[in-house]
Design an enzyme around this catalytic site. Structure first.
Site, PDB file in Angstrom:
ATOM      1  N   SER A   1      -8.063  -1.310   1.126  1.00 39.38           N
ATOM      2  CA  SER A   1      -9.025  -1.649   2.164  1.00 39.38           C
ATOM      3  C   SER A   1      -9.761  -0.422   2.689  1.00 39.38           C
ATOM      4  O   SER A   1     -10.476   0.242   1.954  1.00 39.38           O
ATOM      5  CB  SER A   1      -8.320  -2.403   3.294  1.00 39.38           C
TER       6      SER A   1
ATOM      7  N   ASP B   1     -14.294  -6.491   3.183  1.00 38.85           N
ATOM      8  CA  ASP B   1     -13.925  -7.581   4.086  1.00 38.85           C
ATOM      9  C   ASP B   1     -14.169  -7.226   5.554  1.00 38.85           C
ATOM     10  O   ASP B   1     -14.202  -8.106   6.405  1.00 38.85           O
ATOM     11  CB  ASP B   1     -12.478  -8.038   3.866  1.00 38.85           C
TER      12      ASP B   1
ATOM     13  N   ARG C   1       0.836  -1.190   0.000  1.00 39.71           N
ATOM     14  CA  ARG C   1       0.000   0.000   0.000  1.00 39.71           C
ATOM     15  C   ARG C   1       0.875   1.246   0.000  1.00 39.71           C
ATOM     16  O   ARG C   1       1.803   1.357   0.804  1.00 39.71           O
ATOM     17  CB  ARG C   1      -0.930   0.022   1.212  1.00 39.71           C
TER      18      ARG C   1
ATOM     19  N   ASP D   1     -13.277  -2.458   0.509  1.00 37.69           N
ATOM     20  CA  ASP D   1     -13.222  -3.687  -0.287  1.00 37.69           C
ATOM     21  C   ASP D   1     -14.120  -4.791   0.246  1.00 37.69           C
ATOM     22  O   ASP D   1     -14.107  -5.897  -0.276  1.00 37.69           O
ATOM     23  CB  ASP D   1     -11.784  -4.195  -0.398  1.00 37.69           C
TER      24      ASP D   1
ATOM     25  N   THR E   1      -1.701 -10.565  14.007  1.00 38.84           N
ATOM     26  CA  THR E   1      -2.598  -9.800  13.150  1.00 38.84           C
ATOM     27  C   THR E   1      -2.283 -10.074  11.686  1.00 38.84           C
ATOM     28  O   THR E   1      -1.128 -10.101  11.274  1.00 38.84           O
ATOM     29  CB  THR E   1      -2.456  -8.299  13.451  1.00 38.84           C
TER      30      THR E   1
ATOM     31  N   LYS F   1     -11.407 -12.550   5.456  1.00 40.63           N
ATOM     32  CA  LYS F   1     -12.492 -12.037   6.290  1.00 40.63           C
ATOM     33  C   LYS F   1     -13.606 -11.574   5.371  1.00 40.63           C
ATOM     34  O   LYS F   1     -13.368 -11.168   4.239  1.00 40.63           O
ATOM     35  CB  LYS F   1     -12.015 -10.923   7.213  1.00 40.63           C
TER      36      LYS F   1
ATOM     37  N   GLU G   1     -10.904 -10.666  13.944  1.00 33.57           N
ATOM     38  CA  GLU G   1      -9.928  -9.674  14.379  1.00 33.57           C
ATOM     39  C   GLU G   1     -10.680  -8.474  14.946  1.00 33.57           C
ATOM     40  O   GLU G   1     -11.768  -8.138  14.468  1.00 33.57           O
ATOM     41  CB  GLU G   1      -9.059  -9.202  13.211  1.00 33.57           C
TER      42      GLU G   1
END
Length: 563
Positions: free
Chosen positions: A120, A292, A25, A290, A358, A390, A377
């Site tokens: 994300s 998730d 990213r 996105d 994570t 996820k 999470e």
């Protein structure tokens, strides 16, 4: 038409193309720089082995969340796939694919993997963030062995391959075929409806008629935050399950997410929170860019923490046909910073429990080995072994399934859960875009303190509360399936009463550093269970801020976001 030529483009490495917990990213201007995105895509394609390609029919799935630069990037990736000998690329219409849908399609089509274009929950637009993420053949994020190989390749790359003359019509459903010079077989691009395969999967998991009956009696509000989930909300929640059309809010994907931050939390989804406070809706949900991540709210704005959400779904998984059909839950797992509510459910049901670093990729090995059914999470990610990502929409339909089966509201379901298992009060403080130097200094200071002689057994007090340290470390995880070791995954201070304080630097931002402070404390007193989390956790928060000197080192008096 003459075959498309394969062009070798000379290039040099860029520093820092190391994928984080969810891909690479960076700000959009960085990705738009000459060769930058192509270097990373070539490095990714070059790290897919011949055996993996063959097993996956030489096919990749490509799509993204609709953010700025996505369609341009899709065309580039298609051209590079053609030049690198891939035989087929499956692309969502107009380039749109939610991250869970990509995982679904990879698995359904037995593809070699997929490339997801998303940052994300990070902002979009010309000056926002962009991201490229590789998922492997099981549909899940590439594990560290693969991302490390990609990073190593980026450091020595000298050229990339591309067919610049190939242009795909991303709007037209169906197949488009191209001849490529030197390739024995045609190169095929299949443009598919972004929702179809995912919808069919949901039909197989849930009892749609029962949910539809529920939605005929209640009002809900679903905020797609101008991200990828708009088409899924309209098609599945409204058309298939019968929610009213006005339940769908901000459901037109925009490349800048309407100028908003597509992060489903109490701060960035404040419009939904305020709408829910009216009392007009039984369920409010929000999704990130996105698709998730998800946020769950009950009537009046009752907030379900992600740690509680996954625990409630796990405790009530018998309400979901998929788990009844597959013999019940095989195991539960949470990321290390996530509140311990899921642990209580696992203990109560006699189900194995796993604590992982994570990053969703750490759940994949457990799922593939048949040891894990439901996981989550604290960063608003919830899912199960139906895919290897996820899945925000799956979480929402799970909640609707539970509401229908229990004939209860969101708040009633959560209160009943606390009464049975106790409550894990949880909060997270995010300090975003902190200068990296003081952030790293703070982490180094805390690690030196908690690993030093005499820290275990030390007492910390604030007001009338005193906590005694039972254990402290920098979390390390050994994967029980492949034996791989992940170190330095977060600084943990655990107290004798079960409370925890955790410090982490996030790996999902594109600039600076994000410091995350997590506080978790268990309560069995039924009266105290209904008190405000910020009030209950304030002593631990103040202790954490004081011992870390976070405010003094960063100059931040307040967090950017409190969850």
């Amino acid at each position: 038409m003459a075959p498309a030529e394969v062009v070798k483009v000379a290039t040099t490495p860029f520093e820092g193309q190391k994928p984080g917990t969810s891909g690479l990213r960076k700000p959009v201007p960085v990705f738009k720089g000459e060769h930058y995105a192509a270097n990373f895509v070539q490095s990714t394609l070059s790290c897919i082995s011949d055996a993996e390609r063959k097993a996956g029919k030489n096919t990749l799935v490509v799509g993204g969340d609709g953010r700025y630069f996505m369609q341009e990037a899709v065309q580039m990736i298609v051209r590079m796939c053609a030049a690198n000998g891939l035989q087929k690329v499956i692309v969502g219409q107009n380039g749109i694919f939610s991250t869970p849908a990509v995982s679904c399609v990879i698995r359904k089509r037995s593809a070699a993997g997929g490339i997801i274009l998303t940052a994300s929950h990070n902002p979009g637009g010309p000056n926002g963030d962009f991201g490229i993420k590789y998922n492997i053949s099981n549909g899940g994020p590439a594990p560290e062995g693969v991302t490390n190989a990609i990073f190593d390749y980026t450091k020595t790359i000298k050229e990339y391959l591309i067919c610049p003359d190939i242009t795909v019509d991303l709007a037209s459903l169906g197949t488009q075929t191209f001849e490529v010079a030197g390739q024995p077989q045609p190169f095929v691009v299949e443009i598919v409806d972004s929702v179809d395969d995912y919808l069919q999967m949901c039909r197989d998991i849930f009892d749609f008629p029962t949910i539809k009956a529920l939605l005929a009696t209640i009002k809900i509000r679903a905020d797609a935050m101008s991200g990828v989930m708009g088409p899924y909300v309209r098609r599945v929640l409204c058309q298939e399950l019968g929610a009213s059309a006005d339940a769908a809010v901000r459901c037109d994907p925009k490349d800048d997410f309407g100028g908003h931050h597509p992060d489903p939390n109490l701060t960035y989804a404040a419009d939904l929170v305020n709408a829910m406070k009216s009392g007009d809706y039984e369920l409010g949900v929000a999704f990130d860019g996105d698709g998730d991540r998800n946020m769950i709210l009950g009537r009046g704005g009752f907030f379900v923490t992600p740690s509680d959400s996954v625990a409630v779904i796990a405790a009530n998984c018998d309400c979901i046909p998929y788990f009844r059909r597959t013999g019940g839950a095989k195991g539960f797992a949470r990321s290390m910073p996530t509140g311990g509510a899921l642990d209580r459910v696992a203990e109560g049901l006699g189900v194995p429990m796993f604590e992982v670093p994570t990053g969703w990729k750490f759940f994949g090995n457990l799922m593939d080995a048949g040891k894990l059914s439901i996981c989550g999470e604290e960063s608003f990610g919830t899912g199960s072994d139906h895919i290897r990502e996820k899945d925000g929409f799956w979480a929402v339909i799970s909640w609707l399934s539970i509401m229908a089966a229990r004939k209860a509201s969101v708040e009633e379901i959560v209160h009943a859960h606390w009464a049975k298992y106790g409550r894990n009060f949880f909060t997270r403080y995010d300090y975003e875009n902190v200068d990296a130097a003081p952030a790293n200094q703070m982490m180094a200071n805390v690690e030196q303190l908690i690993t030093g002689a005499g820290f275990i057994g030390k007492e910390f007090s604030h007001g009338e509360k005193t906590y005694k340290v039972a254990k402290a470390d920098n979390f390390m995880y050994t994967d029980p399936i492949d034996g791989s070791v992940s170190t330095k995954q977060g600084l943990r201070i655990m107290f004798e009463d079960g409370s925890r304080v955790i410090f982490r630097l996030s790996g999902t931002g594109s600039v600076g550093a994000t410091i995350r402070l997590y506080v978790d404390s268990y309560e069995t007193d039924a009266v105290k269970q209904k008190l405000d989390a910020q009030v209950m956790l304030k002593p631990l928060v103040e202790i954490a801020l004081k011992l870390s000197q976070l405010r003094e080192l960063t100059g931040r008096d307040q967090p950017t976001v409190i969850t």
